[in-house]
Design an enzyme around this catalytic site. Structure first.
Site, PDB file in Angstrom:
ATOM      1  N   CYS A   6       1.125   3.024  -7.257  1.00 47.99           N
ATOM      2  CA  CYS A   6       0.298   1.992  -6.630  1.00 47.99           C
ATOM      3  C   CYS A   6       0.428   0.601  -7.251  1.00 47.99           C
ATOM      4  CB  CYS A   6      -1.165   2.429  -6.642  1.00 47.99           C
ATOM      5  SG  CYS A   6      -1.463   3.972  -5.756  1.00 47.99           S
ATOM      6  N   ASP A  60       2.579   0.838   0.027  1.00 47.53           N
ATOM      7  CA  ASP A  60       3.040   0.647  -1.348  1.00 47.53           C
ATOM      8  C   ASP A  60       4.104   1.666  -1.751  1.00 47.53           C
ATOM      9  OD1 ASP A  60       1.263   2.773  -1.391  1.00 47.53           O
ATOM     10  OD2 ASP A  60       0.098   2.056  -3.100  1.00 47.53           O
ATOM     11  N   HIS A  61       4.044   2.852  -1.173  1.00 52.57           N
ATOM     12  CA  HIS A  61       5.025   3.913  -1.438  1.00 52.57           C
ATOM     13  C   HIS A  61       4.803   5.002  -0.412  1.00 52.57           C
ATOM     14  CE1 HIS A  61       1.604   5.976  -3.196  1.00 52.57           C
ATOM     15  NE2 HIS A  61       1.408   4.941  -4.001  1.00 52.57           N
ATOM     16  N   LYS A  98      -8.023  -2.411  -0.478  1.00 57.18           N
ATOM     17  CA  LYS A  98      -7.284  -2.113  -1.698  1.00 57.18           C
ATOM     18  C   LYS A  98      -6.217  -3.165  -1.956  1.00 57.18           C
ATOM     19  CE  LYS A  98      -4.960   1.615  -4.174  1.00 57.18           C
ATOM     20  NZ  LYS A  98      -4.623   3.060  -4.178  1.00 57.18           N
ATOM     21  N   HIS A 151      16.371  19.356 -11.402  1.00 58.41           N
ATOM     22  CA  HIS A 151      16.646  18.344 -12.418  1.00 58.41           C
ATOM     23  C   HIS A 151      15.496  18.373 -13.426  1.00 58.41           C
ATOM     24  CE1 HIS A 151      16.993  14.309 -14.209  1.00 58.41           C
ATOM     25  NE2 HIS A 151      18.270  14.346 -13.842  1.00 58.41           N
ATOM     26  N   ASP A 204      -1.606   2.953   1.826  1.00 58.54           N
ATOM     27  CA  ASP A 204      -1.164   3.643   0.617  1.00 58.54           C
ATOM     28  C   ASP A 204      -0.457   4.931   1.043  1.00 58.54           C
ATOM     29  OD1 ASP A 204      -1.089   5.008  -1.959  1.00 58.54           O
ATOM     30  OD2 ASP A 204      -2.698   3.665  -2.588  1.00 58.54           O
TER      31      ASP A 204
END
Length: 553
Positions: A80, A311-312, A128, A249, A40
């Site tokens: 996630c 996942d990221h 996970k 932004h 993760d």
């Protein structure tokens, strides 16, 4: 001497001929084993130069030397559950409608592992997984559903560090180590006469829970031991440049505020947060290493394709944020390394790829025909002989990837098209929120939005994005979903819903003026549905919005 022998054996094994060709499909008992380790929050830029210089990652480096590293691998949704839903389904987020951490795939959805099992593979998952609907906290759900409401509430604890002052403490993330041990024990017991596919999901290097009086602890603590911190090269840590609050932004400002990052941070605080994060990455690498070492000891390494991804990523204070939920590189760029029989060694692939490619790649490894209409493409043609197949690879798949985000900590649905040197980011309906365009070849830190400077490129990329996904329509669908889900939840808790909210993660801000925020919610519920990003009404400070040795201990 043992390490040298292991390295030589592994190198010879991993350079073995490809296990299959496109012309002839293999029998299942001839197929290689597959082990997928997915962590993760791992920043993919740490798996190649210059990012790899900041922390010692010996087993990732081993995979780099004996396998293939994808230099531009991306998540399809930087949070996630939606990201994992894409990886396990092979479909883009808007196709599975995995809008947030609460809404993923149906529990009975047929994944690539299910298909491999039907074709004779032994299968097992540890750790996970998190790709199905119905999980995560009430806070996480309510925050995502109400992101269109015109208020601004801090949802996370301020990012902090916590050190275990023990040079011998290796097993910090106990649950991940326990799952790693379970995976290794399963490898010892598995029937070696049939191929297997093993998945190990790690929670590291995701930040740890932080003390809170709310319903759900925020996860804003970067926690490690002195053992792992000593793996970090402090002098190599880069302090990220920040825009001023007024230059940010509007969606970035909203994200920074809800993540409790708009206050003052010293350079030392930022450096420590990043150092602790890198130390957590080192512990993650060690667990990957335990799997690799176990495969070697069991004489399975030369028969097994090993894949590592995440996942990221993790912002780690880039762009004045931690966590993910952003289309900046720190958040969306993931590691993707593969090694094993038939996979070219010491190869770096610059082509853009994404996690939806895992599904077809897994089936292709097993020699299983791919189902139609997948969003991803198998990577095997590139891995087996890159110089011969790179052009075919480009011909068979588009030169772009899509990522999208619809969850909490961002007040507009967000869409990223990554192709060549460009990163184009569109929001909401495409008109109410200004887009962003970055030239990553000249601006790798993504500090200069050149969308208005290059209108023709911006228009061309926007048209390409719209040809892939009707993003204004998707944004409207998410907006309507959020409203419907919140109404159902509000009705389920009754008239005291405000008291329930007052004890969620944003409780401190909510309790200052609950009537004001109740009115904002009521206005949102009665207003005509729109995918436009909300305009926060709360005033804020600032203007606007060789095989390495085991380390298991």
């Amino acid at each position: 001497m043992l390490l040298l022998l292991v390295s030589v054996v592994a190198a010879l094994a991993l350079a073995a001929p490809a296990p299959r060709t496109q012309k002839k499909r293999m029998q299942v008992n001839q197929a290689p084993n597959v082990v997928l380790v997915a962590s993760d929050s791992f920043d993919g830029r740490l798996t190649f130069q210059p990012g790899s210089q900041v922390v010692k990652l010996p087993f990732i480096n081993f995979m780099r030397a004996h396998g293939t590293t994808f230099l531009n691998a991306y998540t399809n949704s930087p949070i996630c559950c939606p990201s994992r839903a894409a990886m396990w389904s092979g479909l883009f987020t808007h196709l599975t409608e995995s809008w947030n951490n609460f809404k993923g795939l149906d529990p009975n959805y047929t994944t690539w592992m299910d298909i491999m099992e039907k074709h004779g593979y032994q299968t097992q998952k540890f750790g996970k997984v998190d790709y199905t609907s119905g999980h995560h906290s009430i806070s996480n759900r309510v925050e995502a559903w109400t992101r269109d409401v015109a208020f601004l509430l801090r949802q996370e604890g301020r990012p902090i560090i916590n050190l275990i002052p023990d040079k011998n403490r290796r097993r910090v993330m106990t649950k991940d180590w326990q799952n790693t041990d379970k995976a290794i024990e399963w490898l010892r017991q598995v029937n070696y006469t049939k191929p297997f596919v093993l998945y190990l999901g790690l929670n590291l290097p995701h930040p740890y829970p932080s003390p809170s009086s709310g319903e759900n602890f925020g996860s804003s603590t970067f926690h490690t031991s002195l053992y792992w911190l000593e793996k970090v090269a402090y002098d190599a840590i880069k302090i990220p440049k920040w825009l001023t609050l007024s230059q940010m932004h509007p969606v970035d400002f909203y994200s920074s505020y809800t993540k409790n990052c708009t206050g003052k941070f010293t350079e030392n605080e930022i450096k420590n947060i990043r150092a602790f994060y890198y130390a957590m990455c080192a512990e993650t690498d060690a667990m990957l290493g335990e799997i690799i070492l176990a495969l070697h000891k069991l004489d399975l390494l030369q028969k097994t394709i090993v894949i590592y991804t995440s996942d990221h990523g993790e912002m780690a204070m880039e762009h004045r944020q931690f966590y993910k939920m952003s289309m900046y590189e720190a958040s969306v760029h993931v590691p993707l390394l593969m090694m094993g029989p038939g996979i070219k060694a010491n190869l770096q692939v610059p082509s853009v790829v994404s996690l939806v490619d895992i599904y077809p790649t897994m089936l292709d490894i097993a020699g299983i025909a791919l189902p139609p209409n997948l969003s991803g493409y198998s990577l095997l043609t590139l891995l087996s002989n890159a110089s011969a197949n790179e052009q075919a690879f480009k011909f068979h798949r588009p030169p772009w990837i899509l990522s999208e985000f619809h969850g909490c900590n961002a007040n507009a649905s967000t869409y990223m098209l990554r192709t060549g040197q460009w990163k184009y980011i569109a929001y909401a309906d495409g008109a109410s929120v200004q887009p962003q365009l970055f030239d990553l070849s000249l601006d790798p830190d993504e500090l200069t939005n050149i969308a208005t400077e290059f209108p023709e490129i911006t228009y061309s990329l926007d048209q390409k994005l719209r040809s892939i996904v009707n993003y204004p329509k998707v944004s409207a669908s998410v907006h309507q979903y959020n409203k419907e889900q919140f109404i159902m939840w509000k009705q389920s808790v009754g008239q005291n819903y405000s008291n329930v909210i007052a004890h969620l993660r944003w409780h401190q801000d909510w309790q200052r003026d609950p009537r004001k925020y109740e009115n904002a919610i009521q206005h949102w519920l009665t207003a005509h549905s729109s995918p436009l990003a909300s305009s926060p009404t709360q005033s804020t400070s600032g203007s606007q919005p060789t095989l390495p040795q085991s380390t298991s201990g």
